[in-house]
Motif scaffolding. Sequence first.
Motif, PDB file in Angstrom:
ATOM      1  N   SER A  89       0.824  -1.204   0.000  1.00  0.00           N
ATOM      2  CA  SER A  89       0.000   0.000   0.000  1.00  0.00           C
ATOM      3  C   SER A  89       0.861   1.258   0.000  1.00  0.00           C
ATOM      4  O   SER A  89       0.618   2.196  -0.769  1.00  0.00           O
ATOM      5  N   ARG A  90       1.889   1.269   0.831  1.00  0.00           N
ATOM      6  CA  ARG A  90       2.740   2.454   0.894  1.00  0.00           C
ATOM      7  C   ARG A  90       3.555   2.628  -0.376  1.00  0.00           C
ATOM      8  O   ARG A  90       3.774   3.753  -0.839  1.00  0.00           O
ATOM      9  N   SER A  91       4.017   1.532  -0.971  1.00  0.00           N
ATOM     10  CA  SER A  91       4.802   1.650  -2.200  1.00  0.00           C
ATOM     11  C   SER A  91       3.964   2.161  -3.359  1.00  0.00           C
ATOM     12  O   SER A  91       4.497   2.762  -4.300  1.00  0.00           O
TER      13      SER A  91
ATOM     14  N   TRP B 119      14.682   1.299  -1.031  1.00  0.00           N
ATOM     15  CA  TRP B 119      15.336   0.103  -1.557  1.00  0.00           C
ATOM     16  C   TRP B 119      15.181  -0.032  -3.067  1.00  0.00           C
ATOM     17  O   TRP B 119      15.545  -1.066  -3.650  1.00  0.00           O
ATOM     18  N   THR B 120      14.645   0.966  -3.734  1.00  0.00           N
ATOM     19  CA  THR B 120      14.473   0.861  -5.177  1.00  0.00           C
ATOM     20  C   THR B 120      15.823   0.946  -5.891  1.00  0.00           C
ATOM     21  O   THR B 120      16.796   1.486  -5.364  1.00  0.00           O
ATOM     22  N   ARG B 121      15.867   0.340  -7.090  1.00  0.00           N
ATOM     23  CA  ARG B 121      17.043   0.353  -7.962  1.00  0.00           C
ATOM     24  C   ARG B 121      18.260  -0.295  -7.311  1.00  0.00           C
ATOM     25  O   ARG B 121      19.397   0.112  -7.516  1.00  0.00           O
ATOM     26  N   ARG B 122      17.978  -1.328  -6.541  1.00  0.00           N
ATOM     27  CA  ARG B 122      19.061  -2.112  -5.921  1.00  0.00           C
ATOM     28  C   ARG B 122      18.877  -3.602  -6.190  1.00  0.00           C
ATOM     29  O   ARG B 122      19.422  -4.430  -5.480  1.00  0.00           O
TER      30      ARG B 122
ATOM     31  N   ALA C 132      14.849  -9.431  -8.460  1.00  0.00           N
ATOM     32  CA  ALA C 132      14.973 -10.699  -7.734  1.00  0.00           C
ATOM     33  C   ALA C 132      13.609 -11.280  -7.405  1.00  0.00           C
ATOM     34  O   ALA C 132      13.392 -12.495  -7.514  1.00  0.00           O
ATOM     35  N   MET C 133      12.660 -10.432  -7.011  1.00  0.00           N
ATOM     36  CA  MET C 133      11.322 -10.927  -6.689  1.00  0.00           C
ATOM     37  C   MET C 133      10.600 -11.427  -7.935  1.00  0.00           C
ATOM     38  O   MET C 133       9.952 -12.476  -7.902  1.00  0.00           O
ATOM     39  N   MET C 134      10.714 -10.690  -9.029  1.00  0.00           N
ATOM     40  CA  MET C 134      10.052 -11.113 -10.260  1.00  0.00           C
ATOM     41  C   MET C 134      10.623 -12.422 -10.772  1.00  0.00           C
ATOM     42  O   MET C 134       9.888 -13.284 -11.283  1.00  0.00           O
TER      43      MET C 134
ATOM     44  N   ASP D 276      14.459  -9.311   9.147  1.00  0.00           N
ATOM     45  CA  ASP D 276      13.066  -9.730   9.275  1.00  0.00           C
ATOM     46  C   ASP D 276      12.081  -8.691   8.752  1.00  0.00           C
ATOM     47  O   ASP D 276      10.869  -8.874   8.864  1.00  0.00           O
ATOM     48  N   VAL D 277      12.591  -7.618   8.182  1.00  0.00           N
ATOM     49  CA  VAL D 277      11.737  -6.508   7.760  1.00  0.00           C
ATOM     50  C   VAL D 277      11.478  -6.601   6.256  1.00  0.00           C
ATOM     51  O   VAL D 277      12.419  -6.631   5.457  1.00  0.00           O
ATOM     52  N   PRO D 278      10.213  -6.651   5.827  1.00  0.00           N
ATOM     53  CA  PRO D 278       9.928  -6.704   4.391  1.00  0.00           C
ATOM     54  C   PRO D 278      10.235  -5.371   3.722  1.00  0.00           C
ATOM     55  O   PRO D 278       9.882  -4.303   4.235  1.00  0.00           O
ATOM     56  N   ILE D 279      10.902  -5.442   2.581  1.00  0.00           N
ATOM     57  CA  ILE D 279      11.262  -4.236   1.834  1.00  0.00           C
ATOM     58  C   ILE D 279      10.690  -4.267   0.414  1.00  0.00           C
ATOM     59  O   ILE D 279      10.789  -3.293  -0.317  1.00  0.00           O
TER      60      ILE D 279
END
Length: 405
Positions: free
Chosen positions: A22-24, A89-92, A97-99, A54-57
């Motif tokens: 939601s925030r992204s 954390w964008t452009r890193r 990796a997720m895709m 443990d923090v989702p980014i």
Amino acid sequence: MTDFAVRLITEAERRSTFDLLSRSLHSNRVSDEDWSRYGESWPAEHKFAAFDGDVPIGVASSYETEIAVPGGRVLGVAAVDGVGVRADWTRRGVFSAMMAAQLADVAARGLPLAALHASEPTIYGRFGYGSAALGKTAWIDRPAARLHERVPAGGRVRMLTPDEAVKEIPGLYQRIGLHRAGMMGRPEVWWPIMHDRLAGPDGHHVTVVHSGPDGDDGFAVYATVDRRTPESPDKGVMLKVRELHAADPVARAALWRFLLSVDLVSGIRARFRPVDEPLAAMMADHRHALTADVEDDLWVRLVDVVAALDARTYRSAAPVVLAVVDRKLPANAGHYEVGPSGARRTEAAAHLTLEVDTLAMLYLGEWSATALAEVGRITARDSAALARADELFTTVTAPWCGTYF
């Protein structure tokens, strides 16, 4: 070496990853009350996230459903319903990796297709997605617009209560069926957040249903937006159509006739309608129904190329051999013969060479091979092969999704 890890989320991480998405996407965090009502639409299944400790980014979500392809067959599809990365954390490499993890998982589960609506279209071609269906925004001028006298009429339209809208529309959508290539099934997890939240007791959308001789056969969901200002107090209300689905032209016409009859409305706006929906032809004066925009809607990814190609039908033309390049799923790379009898792998020389994202643009029939060759997306040995591909892949009815996700 990366400084984050990508994995499937756990049940305990559903809320935090939903808040991250939601925030992204620049929305507010979900309230406790809304989470209690709609949180079940965000199950942990098939959701990959990137973690800093443990923090989702970042998160890449999908759910499994069905999609209609040309010829009427229905295939399994991964509907990618949410991808986002925290701003710091964008452009890193997090998104990539997720895709990649999501795509490998879809392939491992044996789904031949994946699909999404792209918030940023330029990034998804890198992962093999192509713009496979367009949608138009229709604008109808009110109160002048009216249907032509020969437009079919019949049945009746009734307005549902919010509770009835929650209860009745899922079954009606299923009865109407996936009658266009690109239309998608709506599993149970889809309805609470995408329909009930808007059309149910806590929403502000109105739902109407058309009934014909055999029962309910169409519905529309809409909201109104007050466009009046101190400078333009007579500007009136705009009626925004979120959905309109019908089993046949009579039900479709009746729903539009009802929308045109709503009082105190100065205009009707309907986004992501089929590009070949004949609204202008339905009007007594076709200038009162304008196409305000045409934009990319459904993006498709062929995950299992031979299974996807063989599932759809083709028009009558001599077969063509496609050389498909797939940089993310190398098992798909190779030559495929496509013709009226279906598709198969072959060792024959290729007539046309294309990347898998371009193949997705051809797949549902939205784009022609000739047009894609003209802009450099297809390399052809000869123009005759392009003409045959045009004939094979074209469809009489334009593809259309009609489902937000």
